[in-house]
Design a protein around this motif. Sequence first.
Motif, short mmCIF file in Angstrom:
data_model
loop_
_atom_site.label_atom_id
_atom_site.label_comp_id
_atom_site.label_asym_id
_atom_site.label_seq_id
_atom_site.Cartn_x
_atom_site.Cartn_y
_atom_site.Cartn_z
N PHE A 75 0.83 -1.21 0.00
CA PHE A 75 0.00 0.00 0.00
C PHE A 75 0.86 1.25 0.00
CE2 PHE A 75 -1.93 3.40 2.55
CZ PHE A 75 -3.01 3.70 1.74
N LEU A 76 1.89 1.27 0.83
CA LEU A 76 2.76 2.44 0.92
C LEU A 76 3.54 2.65 -0.38
CD1 LEU A 76 4.11 2.09 4.58
CD2 LEU A 76 2.47 3.77 3.71
N CYS A 77 3.94 1.55 -1.02
CA CYS A 77 4.65 1.66 -2.30
C CYS A 77 3.74 2.25 -3.38
CB CYS A 77 5.18 0.29 -2.73
SG CYS A 77 6.57 -0.30 -1.76
N VAL A 78 2.51 1.73 -3.43
CA VAL A 78 1.54 2.24 -4.41
C VAL A 78 1.24 3.71 -4.15
CG1 VAL A 78 -0.84 2.06 -5.22
CG2 VAL A 78 0.52 -0.01 -4.85
N LEU A 79 1.07 4.06 -2.88
CA LEU A 79 0.79 5.45 -2.51
C LEU A 79 1.95 6.36 -2.91
CD1 LEU A 79 -1.09 7.45 -1.07
CD2 LEU A 79 0.11 6.91 1.07
N PHE A 80 3.17 5.90 -2.67
CA PHE A 80 4.36 6.68 -3.03
C PHE A 80 4.43 6.91 -4.54
CE2 PHE A 80 8.81 6.75 -4.46
CZ PHE A 80 9.24 7.90 -3.83
N ILE A 81 4.16 5.83 -5.31
CA ILE A 81 4.19 5.95 -6.77
C ILE A 81 3.11 6.90 -7.26
CG2 ILE A 81 3.80 4.68 -8.92
CD1 ILE A 81 5.07 2.24 -7.50
N ALA A 82 1.91 6.80 -6.68
CA ALA A 82 0.80 7.67 -7.09
C ALA A 82 1.12 9.14 -6.82
CB ALA A 82 -0.47 7.26 -6.34
N ILE A 83 1.65 9.41 -5.63
CA ILE A 83 2.00 10.78 -5.28
C ILE A 83 3.10 11.31 -6.19
CG2 ILE A 83 3.05 12.24 -3.49
CD1 ILE A 83 1.56 10.50 -1.43
N THR A 84 4.08 10.46 -6.48
CA THR A 84 5.18 10.86 -7.36
C THR A 84 4.68 11.20 -8.75
OG1 THR A 84 6.73 9.44 -6.15
CG2 THR A 84 7.39 10.14 -8.36
N VAL A 85 3.77 10.38 -9.28
CA VAL A 85 3.20 10.62 -10.61
C VAL A 85 2.42 11.93 -10.62
CG1 VAL A 85 1.48 9.81 -12.28
CG2 VAL A 85 3.13 8.20 -11.30
N ILE A 86 1.59 12.12 -9.62
CA ILE A 86 0.77 13.35 -9.54
C ILE A 86 1.65 14.59 -9.48
CG2 ILE A 86 -0.81 14.66 -8.07
CD1 ILE A 86 -2.13 11.96 -7.36
N VAL A 87 2.65 14.57 -8.62
CA VAL A 87 3.55 15.73 -8.46
C VAL A 87 4.32 15.98 -9.75
CG1 VAL A 87 5.60 16.60 -7.27
CG2 VAL A 87 3.74 15.52 -5.96
N THR A 88 4.86 14.92 -10.36
CA THR A 88 5.64 15.05 -11.58
C THR A 88 4.81 15.66 -12.71
OG1 THR A 88 7.00 13.14 -10.98
CG2 THR A 88 7.02 13.81 -13.29
#
Length: 197
Positions: free
Chosen positions: A9-22
């Motif tokens: 869950f934390l990995c998916v959340l990190f990836i999602a946040i990274t994509v959104i910010v990028t």
Amino acid sequence: MIKVFLIIFLCVLFIAITVIVTCNVAVLQACKGKKYDNASTVPHREVGLLLGTCPVGRTGNPNQFFLRRIDATVALWKAGKFDSLLISGGNFPNSYNEPEEMKARLVERGVPADIMTLDGKGFRTINSIEKTKELFEGKTVTIISQEFHNERALYLAKTNGVDAIAFNAGNTKSRKWKFRMKCREILARVKAVFETL
């Protein structure tokens, strides 16, 4: 097992946040130095691109985004900032026609109908940008919408090879709607970036 799910869950959340910010950073970089708030400071461009929105809000009252975009277009026209105007929005046969509604309001305010081209297939911003390129390829463009929308439109213009700047129309005074549009826009920018990849 719970620990494994938590890590996933934390990995998916990190990836999602990274994509959104990028994606949001990419959009903001693309519109740097290309937005204007004062009609008198907007450089003259060959084409104005008015992005459509519905004339009436969900409550049945006039849509403030619609009204402010009309105001902004009239201000630019009176200041001599464009020669031709493309009005691009959705045409919903059983409901309303955004370009026709905008045209009617603009004519009432003194903008001549013969400079207007209507695009009723601008259901999404990328459709409007692609139509602009098709009809006015090689010409300079001023996009007209609210700032949050202009930023994404400028990104799409840049990635589609359209030489564009933007004029920021006034925003709604409703804090609730400002918040809702900002939240929607965050995800819309992610979609826009992926559409152009």
